[in-house]
Scaffold this motif. Structure first.
Motif: not given
Length: 199
Positions: A58, A62, A89, A92, A96
């Motif tokens: 992820e 991202t 935003e 995650s 984040a």
């Protein structure tokens, strides 16, 4: 986690090694089964921890989006702290959190090249390169995002090739006996029974 992965590979190797016992004499099956089991244990890829792998994947997917958002925000004239807050935003988990921490430090007056630590170190490299060369940082961020996407495509292609190579050996070793058992053995048995009837 390593013990669980090792146990799973041992179970797979034992299952593959026991297959020759089904269609071969015991003495030969023990030898063939040991060889097949060792090859399966050697060539089957290690089973990674699911959560850690998902988090790492992820983050890889991202990070280019984060760089794109930062680039767009800076192009629009938004301050570093607000652009970083918007980028957080889009992420995650740990990424984040790191971005929110960086946005907070930027809002308190920290210099842009001082807040990018840990997994965000590549942003610091881009910012420093911009300061040295005079190139717009937003352009360099977009280039970095494109480079990360290209690297990910190359990495996935390499992984698929390695997986195909690792799976080829056990599939060949297990597929050929299965083909012999299911296709050739009934044919040979039929021929043998026909010859027996003639004699």
């Amino acid at each position: 986690r390593e013990c669980v992965a090792m146990r799973q590979r041992l179970v797979m190797a034992a299952a593959a090694g026991s297959l020759p016992l089904v269609f071969m004499p015991f003495d030969a099956a023990v030898l063939v089964g040991a060889i097949v089991g060792m090859l399966v244990f050697r060539w089957v890829p290690r089973i990674p921890d699911g959560k850690a792998q998902a988090a790492a994947q992820e983050r890889i997917q991202t990070m280019p989006i984060v760089l794109d958002v930062l680039s767009l925000g800076l192009d629009a004239g938004i301050s570093w702290d607000r652009a970083t807050a918007y980028a957080s935003e889009c992420a995650s988990g740990e990424l984040a959190t790191e971005l929110q921490r960086a946005a907070h430090r930027l809002a308190l007056g920290a210099a842009p090249h001082e807040v990018w630590t840990g997994g965000l170190g590549q942003i610091s490299v881009v910012v420093e390169r911009s300061f040295r060369s005079g190139a717009p940082v937003s352009t360099l961020l977009r280039q970095q995002a494109d480079a990360l996407r290209a690297d990910e495509r190359v990495r996935r292609l390499g992984q698929s090739r390695k997986l195909a190579e690792k799976v080829l050996v056990p599939v060949t070793l297990l597929g050929m006996p299965a083909f012999f058992l299911l296709a050739l053995l009934p044919t040979l048995a039929s021929i043998a029974s026909t010859l027996t009837l003639h004699f």
